[in-house]
Motif scaffolding. Structure first.
Motif, PDB file in Angstrom:
ATOM      1  N   LEU A  86      -3.121   0.200  -6.292  1.00 57.73           N
ATOM      2  CA  LEU A  86      -3.393   1.558  -6.767  1.00 57.73           C
ATOM      3  C   LEU A  86      -4.809   1.661  -7.322  1.00 57.73           C
ATOM      4  CD1 LEU A  86      -2.482   4.457  -7.651  1.00 57.73           C
ATOM      5  CD2 LEU A  86      -1.739   3.386  -9.805  1.00 57.73           C
ATOM      6  N   VAL A  87      -5.185   0.719  -8.172  1.00 55.12           N
ATOM      7  CA  VAL A  87      -6.514   0.752  -8.783  1.00 55.12           C
ATOM      8  C   VAL A  87      -7.611   0.582  -7.741  1.00 55.12           C
ATOM      9  CG1 VAL A  87      -8.058  -0.578 -10.292  1.00 55.12           C
ATOM     10  CG2 VAL A  87      -5.792   0.100 -11.102  1.00 55.12           C
ATOM     11  N   SER A  88      -7.368  -0.245  -6.737  1.00 54.97           N
ATOM     12  CA  SER A  88      -8.393  -0.443  -5.704  1.00 54.97           C
ATOM     13  C   SER A  88      -8.615   0.826  -4.890  1.00 54.97           C
ATOM     14  CB  SER A  88      -8.014  -1.612  -4.784  1.00 54.97           C
ATOM     15  OG  SER A  88      -6.928  -1.273  -3.933  1.00 54.97           O
ATOM     16  N   ARG A  89      -7.605   1.691  -4.825  1.00 52.64           N
ATOM     17  CA  ARG A  89      -7.689   2.919  -4.022  1.00 52.64           C
ATOM     18  C   ARG A  89      -7.932   4.170  -4.860  1.00 52.64           C
ATOM     19  NH1 ARG A  89      -5.296   2.296   1.039  1.00 52.64           N
ATOM     20  NH2 ARG A  89      -4.310   4.346   1.020  1.00 52.64           N
ATOM     21  N   HIS A  90      -7.398   4.195  -6.083  1.00 50.11           N
ATOM     22  CA  HIS A  90      -7.498   5.388  -6.933  1.00 50.11           C
ATOM     23  C   HIS A  90      -7.802   4.974  -8.382  1.00 50.11           C
ATOM     24  CE1 HIS A  90      -5.866   7.777  -3.631  1.00 50.11           C
ATOM     25  NE2 HIS A  90      -4.928   6.866  -3.500  1.00 50.11           N
ATOM     26  N   PRO A  91      -8.941   4.366  -8.620  1.00 50.89           N
ATOM     27  CA  PRO A  91      -9.225   3.867  -9.984  1.00 50.89           C
ATOM     28  C   PRO A  91      -9.277   4.967 -11.030  1.00 50.89           C
ATOM     29  CG  PRO A  91     -11.196   3.810  -8.603  1.00 50.89           C
ATOM     30  CD  PRO A  91     -10.049   4.104  -7.693  1.00 50.89           C
ATOM     31  N   GLU A  92      -9.587   6.188 -10.614  1.00 51.38           N
ATOM     32  CA  GLU A  92      -9.695   7.293 -11.565  1.00 51.38           C
ATOM     33  C   GLU A  92      -8.357   7.641 -12.205  1.00 51.38           C
ATOM     34  OE1 GLU A  92      -8.234   9.027  -7.804  1.00 51.38           O
ATOM     35  OE2 GLU A  92      -9.809   7.566  -8.285  1.00 51.38           O
ATOM     36  N   TYR A 141      -2.105   4.709 -18.616  1.00 49.15           N
ATOM     37  CA  TYR A 141      -1.949   3.276 -18.792  1.00 49.15           C
ATOM     38  C   TYR A 141      -0.903   2.808 -17.774  1.00 49.15           C
ATOM     39  CZ  TYR A 141      -4.122   3.753 -23.446  1.00 49.15           C
ATOM     40  OH  TYR A 141      -4.978   4.009 -24.479  1.00 49.15           O
ATOM     41  N   VAL A 142      -1.119   1.623 -17.203  1.00 52.94           N
ATOM     42  CA  VAL A 142      -0.158   1.084 -16.252  1.00 52.94           C
ATOM     43  C   VAL A 142       0.092  -0.381 -16.577  1.00 52.94           C
ATOM     44  CG1 VAL A 142       0.351   0.575 -13.823  1.00 52.94           C
ATOM     45  CG2 VAL A 142      -0.869   2.677 -14.422  1.00 52.94           C
ATOM     46  N   PHE A 143       1.374  -0.747 -16.599  1.00 56.71           N
ATOM     47  CA  PHE A 143       1.779  -2.151 -16.680  1.00 56.71           C
ATOM     48  C   PHE A 143       2.618  -2.464 -15.451  1.00 56.71           C
ATOM     49  CE2 PHE A 143       5.288  -5.077 -17.432  1.00 56.71           C
ATOM     50  CZ  PHE A 143       4.581  -6.237 -17.696  1.00 56.71           C
ATOM     51  N   GLY A 144       2.255  -3.529 -14.740  1.00 58.56           N
ATOM     52  CA  GLY A 144       3.028  -3.960 -13.583  1.00 58.56           C
ATOM     53  C   GLY A 144       3.285  -5.446 -13.644  1.00 58.56           C
ATOM     54  N   SER A 145       4.477  -5.850 -13.242  1.00 61.37           N
ATOM     55  CA  SER A 145       4.838  -7.268 -13.238  1.00 61.37           C
ATOM     56  C   SER A 145       5.227  -7.710 -11.843  1.00 61.37           C
ATOM     57  CB  SER A 145       6.018  -7.507 -14.194  1.00 61.37           C
ATOM     58  OG  SER A 145       6.343  -8.883 -14.256  1.00 61.37           O
ATOM     59  N   SER A 146       4.738  -8.879 -11.424  1.00 56.59           N
ATOM     60  CA  SER A 146       5.061  -9.466 -10.129  1.00 56.59           C
ATOM     61  C   SER A 146       4.694  -8.497  -9.003  1.00 56.59           C
ATOM     62  CB  SER A 146       6.532  -9.883 -10.099  1.00 56.59           C
ATOM     63  OG  SER A 146       6.772 -10.803  -9.050  1.00 56.59           O
ATOM     64  N   ILE A 147       5.643  -8.085  -8.149  1.00 59.03           N
ATOM     65  CA  ILE A 147       5.293  -7.105  -7.130  1.00 59.03           C
ATOM     66  C   ILE A 147       4.745  -5.834  -7.772  1.00 59.03           C
ATOM     67  CG2 ILE A 147       7.687  -6.258  -6.977  1.00 59.03           C
ATOM     68  CD1 ILE A 147       7.161  -5.404  -4.137  1.00 59.03           C
ATOM     69  N   GLY A 148       5.235  -5.496  -8.954  1.00 55.60           N
ATOM     70  CA  GLY A 148       4.704  -4.342  -9.667  1.00 55.60           C
ATOM     71  C   GLY A 148       3.232  -4.500 -10.006  1.00 55.60           C
ATOM     72  N   ALA A 149       2.797  -5.736 -10.287  1.00 54.84           N
ATOM     73  CA  ALA A 149       1.378  -5.998 -10.541  1.00 54.84           C
ATOM     74  C   ALA A 149       0.568  -5.826  -9.266  1.00 54.84           C
ATOM     75  CB  ALA A 149       1.190  -7.400 -11.112  1.00 54.84           C
ATOM     76  N   LEU A 150       1.103  -6.301  -8.133  1.00 56.81           N
ATOM     77  CA  LEU A 150       0.403  -6.105  -6.860  1.00 56.81           C
ATOM     78  C   LEU A 150       0.261  -4.624  -6.539  1.00 56.81           C
ATOM     79  CD1 LEU A 150       1.681  -8.735  -4.251  1.00 56.81           C
ATOM     80  CD2 LEU A 150      -0.467  -8.729  -5.525  1.00 56.81           C
ATOM     81  N   THR A 174       0.824  -1.204   0.000  1.00 60.81           N
ATOM     82  CA  THR A 174       0.000   0.000   0.000  1.00 60.81           C
ATOM     83  C   THR A 174       0.859   1.255   0.000  1.00 60.81           C
ATOM     84  OG1 THR A 174      -1.799  -1.149   1.121  1.00 60.81           O
ATOM     85  CG2 THR A 174      -1.807   1.254   1.243  1.00 60.81           C
ATOM     86  N   THR A 175       1.965   1.257   0.741  1.00 60.34           N
ATOM     87  CA  THR A 175       2.896   2.386   0.714  1.00 60.34           C
ATOM     88  C   THR A 175       3.380   2.641  -0.710  1.00 60.34           C
ATOM     89  OG1 THR A 175       3.681   1.769   2.924  1.00 60.34           O
ATOM     90  CG2 THR A 175       5.013   3.351   1.695  1.00 60.34           C
ATOM     91  N   HIS A 176       3.784   1.574  -1.390  1.00 53.00           N
ATOM     92  CA  HIS A 176       4.268   1.719  -2.764  1.00 53.00           C
ATOM     93  C   HIS A 176       3.149   2.232  -3.679  1.00 53.00           C
ATOM     94  CE1 HIS A 176       8.221   0.137  -2.084  1.00 53.00           C
ATOM     95  NE2 HIS A 176       7.779  -1.043  -1.669  1.00 53.00           N
ATOM     96  N   ALA A 177       1.919   1.735  -3.478  1.00 58.71           N
ATOM     97  CA  ALA A 177       0.798   2.206  -4.295  1.00 58.71           C
ATOM     98  C   ALA A 177       0.525   3.684  -4.047  1.00 58.71           C
ATOM     99  CB  ALA A 177      -0.446   1.368  -4.000  1.00 58.71           C
ATOM    100  N   ALA A 233       6.563  -7.941   2.503  1.00 58.00           N
ATOM    101  CA  ALA A 233       5.348  -7.152   2.244  1.00 58.00           C
ATOM    102  C   ALA A 233       4.469  -7.829   1.207  1.00 58.00           C
ATOM    103  CB  ALA A 233       5.723  -5.746   1.787  1.00 58.00           C
ATOM    104  N   VAL A 234       5.077  -8.402   0.184  1.00 59.12           N
ATOM    105  CA  VAL A 234       4.329  -9.142  -0.835  1.00 59.12           C
ATOM    106  C   VAL A 234       3.624 -10.336  -0.202  1.00 59.12           C
ATOM    107  CG1 VAL A 234       4.590 -10.646  -2.847  1.00 59.12           C
ATOM    108  CG2 VAL A 234       5.705  -8.410  -2.813  1.00 59.12           C
ATOM    109  N   ARG A 235       4.340 -11.079   0.622  1.00 60.65           N
ATOM    110  CA  ARG A 235       3.762 -12.274   1.255  1.00 60.65           C
ATOM    111  C   ARG A 235       2.565 -11.914   2.132  1.00 60.65           C
ATOM    112  NH1 ARG A 235       5.194 -14.090   6.012  1.00 60.65           N
ATOM    113  NH2 ARG A 235       7.278 -13.122   5.943  1.00 60.65           N
TER     114      ARG A 235
END
Length: 266
Positions: free
Chosen positions: A99-105, A85-94, A66-69, A190-192
């Motif tokens: 981010l989308v769950s908190r700031h979808p706009e 547009y956002v592309f995230g991989s692995s932890i980047g996807a999380l 959440t801090t990173h988001a 944090a990922v775990r």
């Protein structure tokens, strides 16, 4: 950013496309992929707090996903008033999903490549996946960062031979050591511990495209992405290569990403 200062790189012209790297990857990790996209997009990459050119005020304080988001939220807010547009991989996807769950706009379309969202897995796969994560953390405590990253590579199915001919691999050398140590000390746990807000993702205005590697069907992160697609009731997209396809196969990966961003896939 509260408690941190982020370094970011921008290149190209067109709609803003943010790339969020996996593992201990910094802004440079997405350089090859960005180079194949910069003719059509303004490609933004950055060092997560604690990595490379990004600093933290209190190095002992562990950021959460959440801090990173929140960092990404503030970075995007400083650079654009339009959905990116956002592309995230692995932890980047999380991070991007949080981010989308908190700031979808802020995100028009998100491509979430193999997020390690173990909550989506049924038992006993969930326990097995979390055991994999803990083994990497334990290897760091018992040996060193290189041993831990090799453990990660094993359960993520990383195949260095599965890459485009002109891709030069970044060795697990001393120049990567500070990033690896920060990732293993702070970000891997944090990922775990992170849990997606599935209800918020289902309600988000953002178009979310879970993504998998064509060569990674044997790993649990691939299954996480497919299960996320089921949860959201949306198709997933297949990308060249495995879990590290965006780094190992940037040319082919960029071509597929263009198709997804342009609505031609999945």
């Amino acid at each position: 950013m509260p408690g941190a200062r982020l370094r970011y790189l921008r290149r190209g012209n067109g709609p803003l496309l943010l790339l969020i790297a996996g593992g201990d990857g910094d802004a440079a990790a997405g350089a090859d992929l960005a180079a194949h996209l910069a003719d059509s997009y303004t490609v933004l990459t950055y060092d997560r707090r604690g990595l490379s050119g990004s600093t933290v005020h209190d190095p002992a304080q562990s950021p959460t996903v959440t801090t990173h988001a929140d960092d990404v939220h503030l970075l995007l807010a400083a650079l654009t008033a339009e959905p990116a547009y956002v592309f995230g991989s692995s932890i980047g996807a999380l991070i991007s999903l949080e981010l989308v769950s908190r700031h979808p706009e802020q995100v028009g379309l998100l491509v979430a490549h193999e997020p390690p969202a173990t909550q989506l897995l049924p038992e006993p796969e969930r326990t097995s996946a979390r055991d994999d994560q803990r083994r990497a953390e334990d290897a760091f405590q018992a040996a060193d960062a290189s041993a831990a990253m090799l453990t990660f590579a094993a359960f993520a199915g990383i195949d260095p031979a599965d890459r485009e001919p002109d891709v030069v691999l970044m060795p697990l050398g001393p120049e990567r050591l500070p990033n690896m140590e920060y990732f293993l000390t702070h970000d891997a746990p944090a990922v775990r511990r992170h849990r997606l807000d599935l209800a918020a993702l289902k309600e988000a205005s953002t178009r979310i495209v879970p993504a998998v590697g064509q060569a990674s069907a044997h790993i649990w992160a691939h299954r996480c992405a497919r299960l996320l697609a089921e949860e959201l009731g949306t198709p997933y997209a297949e990308f060249p290569g495995g879990h590290n396809g965006s780094v190992f196969r940037p040319r082919a990966f960029a071509a597929t990403l263009r198709d997804v961003l342009g609505g031609r896939l999945p």
